[in-house]
Each structure stands twice: as C-alpha cells, then as structure tokens.
Design an enzyme around this catalytic site. Structure first.
Site, mmCIF file in Angstrom:
data_model
loop_
_atom_site.group_PDB
_atom_site.id
_atom_site.type_symbol
_atom_site.label_atom_id
_atom_site.label_comp_id
_atom_site.label_asym_id
_atom_site.label_seq_id
_atom_site.Cartn_x
_atom_site.Cartn_y
_atom_site.Cartn_z
ATOM 1 C CG ASP A 24 -1.677 1.198 1.457
ATOM 2 O OD1 ASP A 24 -2.484 1.496 0.580
ATOM 3 O OD2 ASP A 24 -1.494 1.883 2.491
ATOM 4 C CG ASP A 38 -1.673 7.946 2.653
ATOM 5 O OD1 ASP A 38 -0.722 8.357 3.342
ATOM 6 O OD2 ASP A 38 -2.841 8.324 2.828
ATOM 7 N N GLY A 73 -7.257 4.714 3.577
ATOM 8 C CA GLY A 73 -7.352 3.606 2.615
ATOM 9 C C GLY A 73 -8.622 3.600 1.782
ATOM 10 N NE ARG A 117 -9.487 12.000 -5.605
ATOM 11 C CZ ARG A 117 -8.932 12.189 -6.797
ATOM 12 N NH1 ARG A 117 -9.572 12.906 -7.713
ATOM 13 N NH2 ARG A 117 -7.748 11.691 -7.078
ATOM 14 C CB SER A 160 -3.817 7.265 -4.061
ATOM 15 O OG SER A 160 -3.628 8.564 -4.565
ATOM 16 C CG ASN A 168 -3.591 12.346 -6.588
ATOM 17 O OD1 ASN A 168 -3.586 13.003 -7.629
ATOM 18 N ND2 ASN A 168 -4.583 12.418 -5.714
ATOM 19 C CG ASP A 184 -2.016 2.638 6.285
ATOM 20 O OD1 ASP A 184 -2.283 2.257 5.126
ATOM 21 O OD2 ASP A 184 -2.393 3.726 6.744
HETATM 22 P P1 B16 Z 1 -6.819 9.969 -3.988
HETATM 23 P P2 B16 Z 1 -3.597 4.215 -0.064
HETATM 24 C C1 B16 Z 1 -5.502 6.094 -0.137
HETATM 25 O O1 B16 Z 1 -4.163 5.706 -0.401
HETATM 26 C C2 B16 Z 1 -5.541 6.997 1.091
HETATM 27 O O2 B16 Z 1 -5.153 6.277 2.253
HETATM 28 C C3 B16 Z 1 -6.949 7.508 1.289
HETATM 29 O O3 B16 Z 1 -6.990 8.385 2.400
HETATM 30 C C4 B16 Z 1 -7.400 8.234 0.011
HETATM 31 O O4 B16 Z 1 -8.739 8.674 0.137
HETATM 32 C C5 B16 Z 1 -7.288 7.272 -1.177
HETATM 33 O O5 B16 Z 1 -5.951 6.804 -1.286
HETATM 34 C C6 B16 Z 1 -7.667 7.938 -2.494
HETATM 35 O O6 B16 Z 1 -6.715 8.945 -2.763
HETATM 36 O O7 B16 Z 1 -7.820 11.003 -3.621
HETATM 37 O O8 B16 Z 1 -5.410 10.487 -4.105
HETATM 38 O O9 B16 Z 1 -7.243 9.175 -5.208
HETATM 39 O O10 B16 Z 1 -3.505 4.153 1.428
HETATM 40 O O11 B16 Z 1 -4.573 3.207 -0.649
HETATM 41 O O12 B16 Z 1 -2.255 4.224 -0.731
HETATM 42 MG MG MG Z 2 -2.821 3.205 3.260
#
Ligand code: B16
Ligand code: MG
Length: 212
Positions: free
Chosen positions: A9, A11, A46, A49, A117, A119, A171
């Site tokens: 993962d 973030d 996790g 969006r 994400s 991003n 996480d």
């Molecule tokens: P984005 P991961 C997740 O990343 C984040 O933990 C979560 O808080 C966020 O809403 C999600 O990505 C979407 O992110 O808005 O950038 O598309 O933990 O799966 O790496």
């Molecule tokens: Mg995460």
C-alpha cells in the site's frame, strides 16, 4: 522463500500523506459548513476519494447533492491536495523505508504498489520512486475500492504472480480486509498492526525483514 513478491500500500506504508488529505478535506468541509476533525479523518484511511467524500457528507445539512456536484467537490479537494503533494520530495521517504526496501530487493523479491489513490504515480515521482516498482496498481485501474480486493489482484496479475506468492503490506483495516477477501497473507502496520485479520503484525516498517 514463501513469497516471491510484496504488494505495498502507498499512503501510510511507503510514505505519509494523510496530513495533506486532512488539510484538503478540512478546507472543503469548512467551505460547506460541515464539522470535520482528525477523528473523522481516520475513517478515510485507505478509502477511495468518493467514499471519503460520502463519509464527510454524512454531516451535511444542505439540500441533496447531484453526482456532478459531488464530482466537483471531490475535484476541489483534490486540487488542494495536489498542491501539497507537489511540495513533497525524496526527503519524504524515510531512511528506514528506503533501507528496508533495499534489503528486501537484494533478496530477489518483486515489488508492486497496491494503492486506492489516483495520485499514486505523482506521489512516487515526488519521493524519488517513480521507476522503482515492478508494477503499479492504483485508483486509476480499478472499479471497486478496498475492502474489495481488486487493486491487489490486479497488482499480482501485473507481476504475473499467484495470490499465494504475494504478501500485502497495509496500514488500513479496509486494506487488510481487501487482502484477506482474496486470500492474500498480509502484514499490518500502524492502525492495522493489531487487526486480527493480519498475518504478521509490524511495529515498524523494518520489522518486515523478520518476515523473510
Ligand atoms: P486519492 P492508499 C488512499 O491511499 C488513502 O489512504 C486515502 O486516504 C485516500 O482517500 C485514497 O488513497 C484515495 O486517494 O484522492 O489520491 O485518489 O492508502 O490506498 O495508498
Ligand atoms: Mg494506506
């Protein structure tokens, strides 16, 4: 060796952008007059969006919003979030994570990202890992987000590995559930460390070395 590959993962595991998510969602919540605090922010860990926006809108007292309006609100938040991401640099990759990745790489393990994400590629580029992973599965290539296992199944598929050959590192409880739902073993860190569905409990990222 039991595993041939690790699906990380992003973030909360490789780096930490939850503070930026919080600040960006907070700006949106303030604009809409919605109560939002760090406690509620934990529920977004996790989660995709749109699912995150829907959690924030649970406290919205205004008239019902159309799908288009929700898309606009999510874009508004993402524009703020991306400004923070653009300030990130290789200094946001800790020495502990970098050294541990190096050690595991030298064992011949393959690496993939399995992140909700959209991003993810930008974040990896910012922290100097743009070309580092053998495969990237992220919010752009999935229909269903965690706890659906699609993001991890795609990651394993991109690597050409079976589920039993991959270890997922997460996480978030939603991420551990996603791994579990497809039969992946998982290592939990942070909030997921003491979650009973994890196969291995990590106090810190470098504990991953003990799994191998
Ligand atoms: P984005 P991961 C997740 O990343 C984040 O933990 C979560 O808080 C966020 O809403 C999600 O990505 C979407 O992110 O808005 O950038 O598309 O933990 O799966 O790496
Ligand atoms: Mg995460």
């Amino acid at each position: 060796m039991k595993y041939r590959a690790i699906i990380f993962d992003l973030d909360g595991v490789i780096c930490h952008t939850d503070r930026y998510h919080y600040l960006a969602w907070k700006q949106l919540a303030d604009k809409l007059g919605i109560y939002f605090d760090e406690q509620i922010n934990h529920r977004l860990r996790g989660v995709s969006r749109m699912d995150s926006l829907n959690i924030i809108l649970e406290r919205y007292k205004g008239k019902p919003l159309s799908e288009d309006e929700k898309e606009n609100l999510a874009s508004y938040k993402n524009d703020i979030y991306k400004k923070y991401l653009l300030k990130m640099s290789p200094e946001d990759l800790s020495k502990e994570v970098s050294d541990t990745l190096c050690y595991l790489r030298n064992l011949g393990l393959e690496f993939a990202i399995g992140s909700s994400s959209k991003n993810a590629r930008l974040i990896l580029k910012q922290i100097g890992l743009g070309d580092y992973f053998d495969a990237i599965s992220d919010g752009n290539n999935i229909r269903y987000s965690k706890p659906n296992p699609e993001v991890f199944l795609k990651a394993a598929d991109y690597l050409g590995r079976r589920v039993s050959e991959c270890l997922v590192v997460e996480d978030a409880k939603a991420g551990v559930d996603a791994a579990h739902n497809a039969g992946f073993d998982s290592a939990g860190i942070g909030e997921a460390a003491d979650y009973p569905l994890t196969t291995y409990q990590l106090n810190k990222f470098s504990d991953l070395i003990n799994v191998f």
